[in-house]
Enzyme design. Structure first.
Site, short mmCIF file in Angstrom:
data_model
loop_
_atom_site.label_atom_id
_atom_site.label_comp_id
_atom_site.label_asym_id
_atom_site.label_seq_id
_atom_site.Cartn_x
_atom_site.Cartn_y
_atom_site.Cartn_z
N GLU A 123 7.35 70.77 67.23
CA GLU A 123 7.80 72.11 67.63
C GLU A 123 9.06 71.97 68.47
OE1 GLU A 123 4.54 73.64 69.94
OE2 GLU A 123 3.11 73.09 68.40
N LYS A 125 11.48 72.26 71.32
CA LYS A 125 11.13 72.46 72.72
C LYS A 125 12.08 73.49 73.33
CE LYS A 125 10.19 69.87 76.95
NZ LYS A 125 11.01 70.72 77.83
N ASP A 127 13.84 75.85 75.95
CA ASP A 127 14.19 75.70 77.35
C ASP A 127 13.92 77.03 78.04
OD1 ASP A 127 14.99 74.07 79.28
OD2 ASP A 127 17.13 74.10 78.77
N TYR A 234 2.59 78.35 71.87
CA TYR A 234 2.57 77.01 71.31
C TYR A 234 1.36 76.17 71.73
CZ TYR A 234 4.30 75.67 75.90
OH TYR A 234 4.44 75.51 77.24
N LYS A 322 13.43 64.20 73.93
CA LYS A 322 14.58 64.97 74.39
C LYS A 322 15.85 64.57 73.65
CE LYS A 322 12.95 67.08 78.30
NZ LYS A 322 13.58 66.91 79.59
N CYS A 416 46.78 90.16 88.98
CA CYS A 416 46.18 89.99 87.66
C CYS A 416 47.22 89.33 86.74
CB CYS A 416 45.78 91.35 87.10
SG CYS A 416 45.35 91.33 85.36
N CYS A 419 48.39 92.03 83.87
CA CYS A 419 49.19 93.23 84.13
C CYS A 419 49.94 93.19 85.46
CB CYS A 419 48.32 94.47 84.07
SG CYS A 419 47.20 94.60 85.48
N CYS A 434 40.87 92.73 88.78
CA CYS A 434 42.15 93.40 88.62
C CYS A 434 41.95 94.85 88.99
CB CYS A 434 42.61 93.28 87.17
SG CYS A 434 43.91 94.44 86.76
N CYS A 440 45.91 98.00 82.84
CA CYS A 440 45.76 96.60 82.46
C CYS A 440 45.37 96.52 80.98
CB CYS A 440 44.68 95.94 83.31
SG CYS A 440 44.53 94.19 83.01
ZN LIG Z 1 45.16 93.49 85.05
#
Ligand SMILES: [Zn+2]
Length: 691
Positions: A123, A125, A127, A234, A322, A416, A419, A434, A440
């Site tokens: 099966e 594994k 996480d 499982y 693993k 930013c 922009c 920003c 922007c």
């Molecule tokens: Zn921006």
């Protein structure tokens, strides 16, 4: 597995074991209780392996609190505790084919047979977070996390919100049965969730497993319900009667009960087939919708399982093989800033290209400025890169010993990069943003979609898909452009899949929204934290666009009267005031807003002028404890009579209603010469006013 050099003396070994025990305990807490691991799984496994190697060489020194006797961390506070009737243990690990064969040989030896070709179930594994579900007479009775293996947290209310878990089993079933599974979050859902986390100014989750754990272990199950959690079942815990004679048969029964069982689970025979399956999963891993960190192999025959039993904290009949850690070392050449659709600035590492687990990696996420500081990552550093569960490559650590003299410390940008608007990190937030929301280019599309959406201007026929197309075709760049579309009816009509009728309909829908209530206008600007409720509060307080605009420009200055007046509006407060001030501090936002306003006829907010009460148009503050009216009721009453209710006493306050123990607000009112009345007087005033 490579073993490090072992301590040479008992004293050195004892000291090392003590150090490792403390270290593992700390990592266990970070992982299980705070959902914020400080080391990768591979690093954790390595520390654990080191501990085990020393214990094997110096068995007399095994500590009573040895990490090899513990599973995970103690349950966190806040949840009721549930004791597992059968301990939830963890599995031994194998990291290569040789270790897998050793596992099979150990089992064969224990059973006194030569043949290692056991019938097994493999099966993937997952996480995630292990949970135990107990059913009584077919009904889900309670659910617990693994916790320390003996006692977990009672997450029954939360688990009921998770997909893939029946609340009731279909007959036949044993009177009492415990089903175990892994709660997880899919990769795509993880990415979406992290965007939302950042939006809310919260720290993003490090990986899907932490996201799943953090989502399930919420004291408010409604939060859990809002998270896209799933579960694969499982394993069997305790059962009052046998369910099957093989593990495979048990999985079949789980499916019949409508549990989700991983469809990739399979039956196979012995180490050779396991090896082939392991390789196949290793290749398919990155294409799966969820993270796996290996494959679990279980001897299928439950009779053999019970004969094999357990050693220490792990069963003899199963092993987790693993995958190798997907890590590599490379040089961090630069740190770029990416601007997200919501204006969040994310630092991204530019790396000298390196292969990690078969994929060429040139970029890695750095999450945020704090993360860079915490890991002390500098430009020019040699870094360890990891593909965390194949989601996004990340920087695990810095090889400080390889740091060149000219390594540069990262300086967060003040503007930013897309922009040029000023970029700010507001107090209490991890993310820098920003402020050029309306201008922007990185954010325009989202702002346009928001303005046209049902919640804001509600322009029929201008949904997300259409907005994106019109942006791509250059017909929309700014918010005002939406109201210039009617001049482009011809251009709209000739678009693919369009025609004169749909163009006409859209133009008509847009024209209908040229007359817009003030609060909708505010809402349409899409200023962060200004949703429907706050837009309404602002509209009521400032009544007209012209007044609001000039007051907001004045409120840009910290400490100004306009700023305190803004922050004093009930339920607005300083955080939201900050957001508004940042928006208005960017002149190009104001220009873009003005351009939109010029296309519209913005109707002033109606502050119940029909209600001609003694309170209409007055700004009122309540202070002290009221005796006959609950505070929310008092506020609602005042508002119904046309008053604005604020929290703080300022020069603009007309009336202060005092209850018992009024405190500083009453003093301030006296200082400013504001009229102060008692609760009884307020009630009398309200009673004489037409409601
Ligand atoms: Zn921006």
């Amino acid at each position: 597995m490579n073993t490090r050099s072992l301590p040479q003396t008992e004293a050195a070994a004892a000291a090392e074991l003590a150090r490792l025990a403390a270290l593992l305990q700390r990592h266990d807490r970070a992982y299980h209780e705070q959902d914020a691991p400080e080391v990768t799984d591979a690093e954790y496994d390595a520390i654990r392996a080191e501990n085990n190697a020393i214990e094997a060489a110096f068995p007399s020194l095994i500590r009573p609190d040895s990490p090899s006797m513990r599973v995970g961390g103690a349950p966190a506070g806040g949840f009721a505790q549930l004791r597992h009737r059968m301990p939830m243990l963890s599995l031994d690990n194998a990291f290569d084919a040789e270790e897998f064969i050793e596992f099979a040989e150990r089992a064969a030896r224990f059973l006194g047979r030569k043949d290692v070709d056991f019938a097994m179930v493999a099966e993937p594994k997952i996480d995630g977070l292990s949970v135990s579900l107990t059913y009584h007479d077919g009904q889900l009775l309670h659910a617990a996390t693994r916790g320390d293996g003996t006692t977990g947290e009672d997450v029954t209310a939360n688990i009921r919100t998770v997909a893939g878990i029946p609340h009731m089993l279909t007959k036949p079933f044993p009177a009492r049965i415990e089903v175990r599974g892994e709660v997880f979050i899919a990769k795509a859902d993880f990415l979406t969730l992290n965007v939302a986390q950042e939006e809310a100014g919260q720290r993003p989750f490090a990986n899907p497993r932490n996201a799943a754990a953090g989502s399930l272990r919420q004291l408010d199950f409604r939060i859990t319900r809002s998270r896209p959690l799933r579960m694969f079942a499982y394993a069997m815990g305790e059962a009052s009667a046998p369910v099957a004679s093989t593990h495979w048969g048990y999985l079949g029964q789980l499916k019949a009960w409508k549990f989700s069982v991983n469809p990739l689970s399979t039956q196979l025979q012995g180490p050779a087939e396991a090896d082939a399956f392991q390789e196949r999963m290793g290749l398919e891993r990155s294409g799966l919708g969820y993270d796996i960190d290996g494959v679990v192999y279980k001897i299928d025959d439950l009779g053999l399982q019970s004969r094999l039993g357990f050693v220490g904290r792990a069963p003899r009949w199963a092993i987790a093989w693993k995958f190798p850690a997907q890590q590599a070392t490379t040089v961090l050449e630069d740190i770029l800033i990416q601007v997200g659709r919501t204006g969040a600035l994310t630092p991204v590492a530019v790396l000298t290209a390196v292969g990690v687990g078969g994929v060429l990696v040139t970029r890695a996420t750095l999450h945020n400025e704090d993360e860079i500081t915490r890991k002390d990552i500098r430009i020019g550093d040699t870094v360890v890169v990891q593909r965390a569960g194949d989601v996004i490559p990340q920087i695990v650590s810095v090889k400080v010993e390889l740091r060149p003299d000219n390594a540069r410390v990262f300086v967060p940008p003040e503007r930013c990069p897309v922009c040029g608007s000023h970029a700010v990190r507001l107090p209490g937030e991890v993310v820098r943003r920003c402020t050029g929301g309306l201008i922007c280019p990185a954010q325009t599309e989202e702002r346009l979609i928001h303005l046209a959406s049902r919640g804001a201007f509600d322009i029929e026929g201008l949904g997300e898909k259409t907005v994106r197309e019109l942006v791509t075709d250059g017909l929309l760049k700014t918010l005002a452009d939406i109201f210039r579309l009617p001049d482009k009816e011809m251009a709209l009509a000739v678009r693919e899949h369009w025609g004169p009728i749909s163009a006409r309909n859209l133009v008509h829908a847009i024209e209908q929204r040229r007359d817009i209530p003030f609060e909708r206008f505010i809402l349409g600007l899409g200023i962060r934290r200004i949703g429907e409720v706050n837009a309404k509060l602002l509209a009521r307080h400032y009544t007209s666009f012209a007044n609001w605009r000039s007051q907001m420009l004045a409120a840009v200055a910290i400490g100004s009267d306009a700023r305190s007046d803004l922050g004093a509006i009930l339920r607005i407060g300083p955080t939201i005031a900050n957001e508004l001030a940042e928006f208005f501090a960017e002149p190009r936002n104001v220009a873009s807003m003005d351009a939109l306003a010029a296309e519209l006829r913005i109707a002033d907010a109606v502050v119940d002028t029909a209600v001609n009460s003694a309170l209409s148009g007055k700004t009122v503050v309540f202070t002290g404890s009221l005796e006959t009216l609950a505070r929310p009721e008092a506020k609602a009453l005042a508002e119904r009579l046309g008053a604005k209710v604020t929290d703080a006493v300022t020069r603009k306050t007309d009336l202060v209603v005092i209850g018992a123990d009024p405190g500083s607000k009453a003093r301030k009112a006296a200082e400013l010469g504001i009229r102060v009345i008692t609760e009884a007087e307020f009630r009398a005033l309200a009673a004489t006013s037409p409601a």
